[in-house]
Enzyme design. Sequence first.
Site, PDB file in Angstrom:
ATOM      1  N   CYS A  70      11.483  -5.959  -2.222  1.00  0.00           N
ATOM      2  CA  CYS A  70       9.500  -5.895  -3.497  1.00  0.00           C
ATOM      3  C   CYS A  70      10.370  -6.192  -4.665  1.00  0.00           C
ATOM      4  CB  CYS A  70       8.956  -4.611  -2.925  1.00  0.00           C
ATOM      5  SG  CYS A  70      10.030  -3.290  -3.417  1.00  0.00           S
TER       6      CYS A  70
ATOM      7  N   GLU B  49       3.187   1.368  -3.370  1.00  0.00           N
ATOM      8  CA  GLU B  49       4.373   0.427  -4.345  1.00  0.00           C
ATOM      9  C   GLU B  49       3.719  -0.285  -2.622  1.00  0.00           C
ATOM     10  OE1 GLU B  49       6.577  -1.200  -3.888  1.00  0.00           O
ATOM     11  OE2 GLU B  49       8.620   0.321  -3.307  1.00  0.00           O
TER      12      GLU B  49
HETATM   13  P1  NAD Z   1       3.099  -5.465   7.156  1.00  0.00           P
HETATM   14  O1  NAD Z   1       2.416  -5.729   6.054  1.00  0.00           O
HETATM   15  O2  NAD Z   1       2.047  -5.695   8.277  1.00  0.00           O
HETATM   16  O3  NAD Z   1       3.500  -4.678   7.016  1.00  0.00           O
HETATM   17  C1  NAD Z   1       4.791  -4.077   6.518  1.00  0.00           C
HETATM   18  C2  NAD Z   1       4.457  -2.044   6.601  1.00  0.00           C
HETATM   19  O4  NAD Z   1       3.325  -1.203   6.508  1.00  0.00           O
HETATM   20  C3  NAD Z   1       5.633  -2.146   8.139  1.00  0.00           C
HETATM   21  O5  NAD Z   1       6.452  -0.700   7.453  1.00  0.00           O
HETATM   22  C4  NAD Z   1       3.669  -1.730   9.340  1.00  0.00           C
HETATM   23  O6  NAD Z   1       3.769  -0.948   9.791  1.00  0.00           O
HETATM   24  C5  NAD Z   1       3.234  -0.805   8.177  1.00  0.00           C
HETATM   25  N1  NAD Z   1       1.554  -1.360   7.713  1.00  0.00           N
HETATM   26  C6  NAD Z   1       1.152  -2.359   8.509  1.00  0.00           C
HETATM   27  N2  NAD Z   1      -0.223  -2.472   8.670  1.00  0.00           N
HETATM   28  C7  NAD Z   1      -0.805  -0.583   8.878  1.00  0.00           C
HETATM   29  C8  NAD Z   1      -1.718   0.147   8.531  1.00  0.00           C
HETATM   30  N3  NAD Z   1      -2.956  -0.204   9.178  1.00  0.00           N
HETATM   31  N4  NAD Z   1      -1.353   1.823   8.757  1.00  0.00           N
HETATM   32  C9  NAD Z   1      -0.078   2.169   8.249  1.00  0.00           C
HETATM   33  N5  NAD Z   1       0.940   1.504   7.634  1.00  0.00           N
HETATM   34  C10 NAD Z   1       0.963  -0.582   8.674  1.00  0.00           C
HETATM   35  O7  NAD Z   1       3.583  -6.865   7.104  1.00  0.00           O
HETATM   36  P2  NAD Z   1       4.880  -7.194   7.674  1.00  0.00           P
HETATM   37  O8  NAD Z   1       5.139  -8.329   9.037  1.00  0.00           O
HETATM   38  O9  NAD Z   1       5.942  -6.157   8.389  1.00  0.00           O
HETATM   39  O10 NAD Z   1       6.043  -7.463   6.054  1.00  0.00           O
HETATM   40  C11 NAD Z   1       5.478  -8.752   6.116  1.00  0.00           C
HETATM   41  C12 NAD Z   1       4.836  -8.488   4.520  1.00  0.00           C
HETATM   42  O11 NAD Z   1       5.044  -6.938   3.800  1.00  0.00           O
HETATM   43  C13 NAD Z   1       6.189  -8.622   3.637  1.00  0.00           C
HETATM   44  O12 NAD Z   1       5.766 -10.300   3.057  1.00  0.00           O
HETATM   45  C14 NAD Z   1       5.593  -7.721   1.892  1.00  0.00           C
HETATM   46  O13 NAD Z   1       5.224  -8.663   1.954  1.00  0.00           O
HETATM   47  C15 NAD Z   1       5.591  -7.081   2.764  1.00  0.00           C
HETATM   48  N6  NAD Z   1       6.027  -5.643   2.599  1.00  0.00           N
HETATM   49  C16 NAD Z   1       6.710  -5.350   1.546  1.00  0.00           C
HETATM   50  C17 NAD Z   1       7.787  -4.181   1.583  1.00  0.00           C
HETATM   51  C18 NAD Z   1       7.766  -3.312   0.110  1.00  0.00           C
HETATM   52  O14 NAD Z   1       9.117  -2.929  -0.104  1.00  0.00           O
HETATM   53  N7  NAD Z   1       6.837  -3.175  -0.639  1.00  0.00           N
HETATM   54  C19 NAD Z   1       8.305  -3.443   2.723  1.00  0.00           C
HETATM   55  C20 NAD Z   1       8.055  -4.662   3.969  1.00  0.00           C
HETATM   56  C21 NAD Z   1       7.196  -5.767   3.464  1.00  0.00           C
END
Ligand code: NAD
Length: 476
Positions: free
Chosen positions: A284, A250
């Site tokens: 999202c 997702e």
């Molecule tokens: P991010 O992509 O680094 O992290 C998003 C989530 O993924 C966090 O909970 C993080 O702990 C987890 N994550 C990151 N790298 C991971 C890995 N290697 N293995 C497992 N989990 C991992 O970014 P962020 O700075 O936290 O959020 C920024 C972007 O993430 C936003 O701009 C948005 O695009 C996206 N986001 C999307 C949703 C959604 O509901 N689809 C939710 C939160 C963030």
Amino acid sequence: MTSYPALHMIIDGEAVRGGARRTQTIVNPATGEALGELPLADTADLDRALATARQGFLRWRDSTPQERSAVLSGAARLLMERQEDLARIATMEQGKPLAETRIEVMMVAGLFNFYAGEVFRIYGRTLVRPVGTRSTVTYEPVGPVAAFSPWNFPLGNPGRKLGAPIAAGCSVIMKSAEETPASALGVLQCLLDAGLPKEVAQAVFGVPDEVSRYLLASPIIRKLSFTGSTVVGKHLAKLAAEDLKRTTMELGGHGPVLVFDDVDVDRVLDTMVPHKYRNAGQVCVSPTRFIVQEDVFERFRDGFAERAKAVKVGNGLDAGTQMGPMANPRRPDAMERLIGGAVKAGAKLHAGGERLGNQGFFYAPSVLSEIPLDADIMNEEPFGPVALINPYRSAEDMIEEANRLPYGLAAYSWTNDVKMQRRVAREVETGMIGVNSVAIGGADTPFGGVKWSGHGHEDGSEGVHACLVTKAVHEG
Ligand code: NAD
């Protein structure tokens, strides 16, 4: 008054913390103050969680639907009993207003109650042929699930990550966002207190890349469920592919909103503006690109800006707050970069465009118009409190813009023309679309995207089936 709880992991039913483990400081995004220290898993913790998940799967795959239903409905009851405490904790660590975190508790309880009924409807089928052979098609739980969830719905995301595997008869190791751990632990505790065997669901925290690499490298894990950004989703999908694990992804979106010129503009704004600034736009399925037909463009843009300026921004714990801070310091930094870049490229700023206050991570509700399509903000998920409003002449142009990006999560359309409603619903490439409505989710309907927004579903009967594999047994 609710106080922020001491933090731990839950491995084999035990609260795990301390020792030589590294820790991460949890921060209140409204004040910048430290709330607590979160222990991070080492490899011994992950090995223990994996061995426990294997046992948990062997135990839970043989559970009866009655047993699973009782746990899920019992947890739903406990969630509602603990609603106020859970909501306050979620607001403290994530920032969104209490009204929103209270609804989140209700959403999780609603999902658990839905699944409590859905477990009775996991039917197979038997094919009896005239020649006497028969084949039985059954659905079996896929195995232990690794579930990684983000911080934007600190209660709702863990609810989805736990509910579906438990309903299907799987075990689950959840690594929810390190930024919002107490909310996730609160949801898991309701399930354990409702009688879930301790081996079935566990919560670990850690350095995300370390934890996901370690768990996904283990043959014990049979499925990955991830919610987060597209870039991280693609990386995790590759790791899962090494062992051909099942995946539910997702991922991000860039929600188009098509507004045709036959609508009541004020009515659309009264619905869309609060929906835009819900959770400070960190959703999202947030409406993001407003694709507005020329004749109503100016009224729509001006009405949006007027309403954006009136949004009451503050600490989510304070009565009357309509929008809280952003969840972490990365988000206002991203807003500054994206909005600054758009203005430099020629976009017009009608509201916001600045940080607010001198503590926490606040950013003003913002409105941009006439944004060049090659500005980063028109191509990268903004995930923040900004509406992007551009004018278009024809339905063809509007649909083309809606489909311009590789994302396909949620879209919205507003028109009174029934033919156009159907055309847009058919031609816009998304997993979900709201036609004259922003209510695009619910416990009983599949939630998920297409293209770069991922694949597979959560919620609905699809959410349970995503944790099942099909077996055909043939008798001669
Ligand atoms: P991010 O992509 O680094 O992290 C998003 C989530 O993924 C966090 O909970 C993080 O702990 C987890 N994550 C990151 N790298 C991971 C890995 N290697 N293995 C497992 N989990 C991992 O970014 P962020 O700075 O936290 O959020 C920024 C972007 O993430 C936003 O701009 C948005 O695009 C996206 N986001 C999307 C949703 C959604 O509901 N689809 C939710 C939160 C963030």
